[in-house]
Design an enzyme around this catalytic site. Sequence first.
Site, PDB file in Angstrom:
ATOM      1  N   ALA A 151      46.813  44.533  39.597  1.00 45.46           N
ATOM      2  CA  ALA A 151      45.644  45.423  39.756  1.00 45.46           C
ATOM      3  C   ALA A 151      44.821  44.989  40.962  1.00 45.46           C
ATOM      4  O   ALA A 151      45.366  44.767  42.043  1.00 45.46           O
ATOM      5  CB  ALA A 151      44.830  45.457  38.463  1.00 45.46           C
ATOM      6  N   ASP A 163      33.542  57.198  35.276  1.00 50.21           N
ATOM      7  CA  ASP A 163      34.321  56.092  35.816  1.00 50.21           C
ATOM      8  C   ASP A 163      35.065  56.553  37.060  1.00 50.21           C
ATOM      9  O   ASP A 163      35.470  57.722  37.171  1.00 50.21           O
ATOM     10  CB  ASP A 163      35.321  55.619  34.760  1.00 50.21           C
ATOM     11  CG  ASP A 163      36.067  54.358  35.164  1.00 50.21           C
ATOM     12  OD1 ASP A 163      35.663  53.278  34.757  1.00 50.21           O
ATOM     13  OD2 ASP A 163      37.072  54.462  35.919  1.00 50.21           O
ATOM     14  N   HIS A 172      37.190  49.054  31.457  1.00 49.46           N
ATOM     15  CA  HIS A 172      36.434  50.121  32.113  1.00 49.46           C
ATOM     16  C   HIS A 172      35.265  50.582  31.242  1.00 49.46           C
ATOM     17  O   HIS A 172      34.171  50.836  31.749  1.00 49.46           O
ATOM     18  CB  HIS A 172      37.338  51.324  32.393  1.00 49.46           C
ATOM     19  CG  HIS A 172      38.340  51.113  33.476  1.00 49.46           C
ATOM     20  ND1 HIS A 172      38.223  51.692  34.719  1.00 49.46           N
ATOM     21  CD2 HIS A 172      39.487  50.380  33.510  1.00 49.46           C
ATOM     22  CE1 HIS A 172      39.254  51.332  35.472  1.00 49.46           C
ATOM     23  NE2 HIS A 172      40.022  50.543  34.754  1.00 49.46           N
ATOM     24  N   HIS A 176      42.336  35.432  35.434  1.00 50.17           N
ATOM     25  CA  HIS A 176      43.204  36.344  36.185  1.00 50.17           C
ATOM     26  C   HIS A 176      42.441  37.063  37.287  1.00 50.17           C
ATOM     27  O   HIS A 176      43.028  37.803  38.062  1.00 50.17           O
ATOM     28  CB  HIS A 176      43.840  37.360  35.243  1.00 50.17           C
ATOM     29  CG  HIS A 176      42.861  38.282  34.570  1.00 50.17           C
ATOM     30  ND1 HIS A 176      41.628  37.884  34.110  1.00 50.17           N
ATOM     31  CD2 HIS A 176      42.934  39.613  34.277  1.00 50.17           C
ATOM     32  CE1 HIS A 176      41.007  38.900  33.551  1.00 50.17           C
ATOM     33  NE2 HIS A 176      41.764  39.966  33.652  1.00 50.17           N
ATOM     34  N   GLN A 185      43.178  42.202  41.180  1.00 55.38           N
ATOM     35  CA  GLN A 185      42.882  40.790  40.987  1.00 55.38           C
ATOM     36  C   GLN A 185      43.131  39.935  42.224  1.00 55.38           C
ATOM     37  O   GLN A 185      42.439  38.934  42.441  1.00 55.38           O
ATOM     38  CB  GLN A 185      43.684  40.269  39.791  1.00 55.38           C
ATOM     39  CG  GLN A 185      43.280  40.945  38.488  1.00 55.38           C
ATOM     40  CD  GLN A 185      44.325  40.882  37.402  1.00 55.38           C
ATOM     41  OE1 GLN A 185      45.256  40.072  37.455  1.00 55.38           O
ATOM     42  NE2 GLN A 185      44.204  41.744  36.404  1.00 55.38           N
ATOM     43  N   TRP A 239      37.779  41.990  37.465  1.00 50.30           N
ATOM     44  CA  TRP A 239      36.405  41.998  37.974  1.00 50.30           C
ATOM     45  C   TRP A 239      35.374  41.629  36.917  1.00 50.30           C
ATOM     46  O   TRP A 239      34.411  40.899  37.195  1.00 50.30           O
ATOM     47  CB  TRP A 239      36.071  43.352  38.594  1.00 50.30           C
ATOM     48  CG  TRP A 239      34.752  43.332  39.308  1.00 50.30           C
ATOM     49  CD1 TRP A 239      33.636  44.056  39.009  1.00 50.30           C
ATOM     50  CD2 TRP A 239      34.405  42.542  40.451  1.00 50.30           C
ATOM     51  NE1 TRP A 239      32.614  43.770  39.890  1.00 50.30           N
ATOM     52  CE2 TRP A 239      33.069  42.833  40.791  1.00 50.30           C
ATOM     53  CE3 TRP A 239      35.105  41.608  41.231  1.00 50.30           C
ATOM     54  CZ2 TRP A 239      32.414  42.238  41.853  1.00 50.30           C
ATOM     55  CZ3 TRP A 239      34.452  41.009  42.297  1.00 50.30           C
ATOM     56  CH2 TRP A 239      33.122  41.324  42.600  1.00 50.30           C
ATOM     57  N   ASN A 240      35.542  42.103  35.672  1.00 52.14           N
ATOM     58  CA  ASN A 240      34.587  41.736  34.632  1.00 52.14           C
ATOM     59  C   ASN A 240      34.568  40.230  34.429  1.00 52.14           C
ATOM     60  O   ASN A 240      33.498  39.613  34.360  1.00 52.14           O
ATOM     61  CB  ASN A 240      34.936  42.438  33.319  1.00 52.14           C
ATOM     62  CG  ASN A 240      34.707  43.926  33.369  1.00 52.14           C
ATOM     63  OD1 ASN A 240      33.848  44.421  34.080  1.00 52.14           O
ATOM     64  ND2 ASN A 240      35.503  44.670  32.610  1.00 52.14           N
TER      65      ASN A 240
END
Length: 462
Positions: free
Chosen positions: A376, A120, A23, A353, A378, A356-357
């Site tokens: 999460a 965030d 994050h 996995h 994913q 998002w990053n």
Amino acid sequence: MSTAAASSGRPHVLVVPFPPMGHLLPLLDFSHLLSTRHCVRITVTVTPSCLHLLSDFLASTPLAAALPLPLPDPSAPEHAGQIAPGTHHALLAAPLSTLRGSLVSWARSQLDPPTTVLSDFFLGSAQLVADDLRVPRVAFYGVGAFTTAALEQLWNSTLPLDPNNDAALSALPGSPSFPYGHVPSVVRSYVPGDPDWELVREGFLLNSRAWGAVVNTFDAMESDFLEHLKRRFGHGRVWAVGPVANSGCRVGERPTAEAEELFSWLAGCPERSVLYVCFGSMYKPPLSQAAALGAALEASGVRFVWAVSADVAVFPDGLEERARARDKGRVVCGWAPQMEILRHASVGAFVTHCGWNSTLEGVAAGVTLVAWPMKADQFIDARLVVDVHGAAVRAAEGEDAVPDSGALARVFAGAVEGAELGGVRAKARTLAAAAGDAVEEGGSSWLDFERMVKELEAVSAP
């Protein structure tokens, strides 16, 4: 702060990040862009244990400063920005939500007070700080627009969900549904009536009140979901500005002697011949899973780099030695320069996995994604790159999965060498070109960034 600086009219943004690295880093990337491109003053609130992570950001962002947070109990691991074993990291939002009074008092004491709060999306409670200060708040979504839209519907639905039924996201484009186990874990972990979890849910619900939303994505990848979010929030202030790590200002990554040796080896590998394997900065595979993965890598015959960001290595015994002896691979325990690895000409595929990053970094590099979602968001990200865009293939799913090593080896070999994946590779290259174009001057993300700044300056003007 001098009176001259206070009266300069320069915007001042109070940034409230969520401590975990996945994050923190994209929000710092965005804040760096905001400050260096438009001379915006930045004050970043930071937990004591994360202060050292800001050193590169502060060095490269002259108009930025850090504001250490006075946490209620700094001795508690979860309050120091660490994730206590067995707990969902969303619960960090509970102690951070208590800082409202401290942040408001600090802001009101400044000669040059913040004109905007940027936080965030896990910290929707920052909306209350913005309300107290009577300034706009921008929610930063370090996840995709698909996930953002899914979370919006899920948190506004009747919770807890029924584990025996699929979660139907009927309001979203395409009306997708997900098995219960594929629903973002932050929603599945919610415990009705638990004070901390109620604070978490309240924070997510507060996001809909934010003045604006910034999403780390780009139009060509998620245009339908971005338009949905504009309708959902009831205004057009939803800006896709990503990939923010594709803008050349990544913070927090430093070369090491091990990295230099790795890149020396990669330089001797044929183009697009290497499979890169990494499941993110927080995941440590179970020993049985690591054994199956190691056996599959060796059986596939492809060159590989396998990175595990964990305190204790889990690589199968002898794997590294055999890989080096056969000139077939390298293993990395600890930090790996992921973006540089993915962009290297010798790397052709990425076992991920689908965090998002990592997904954005793989997309921007134009490699074939081999999806193994764990938890999460994913599963949503995997759905996007595999089913919506056809730029990825599936390997396995679930953090406890122990797939057959022979079948996994065939997936790995196909991802690097298989002629039948020509269509997937072409779509991956097309998506990569769109990601690069988006952040160039005049591109969709560049233009959204400029629109966001213009509107923010207008609403923040005295």
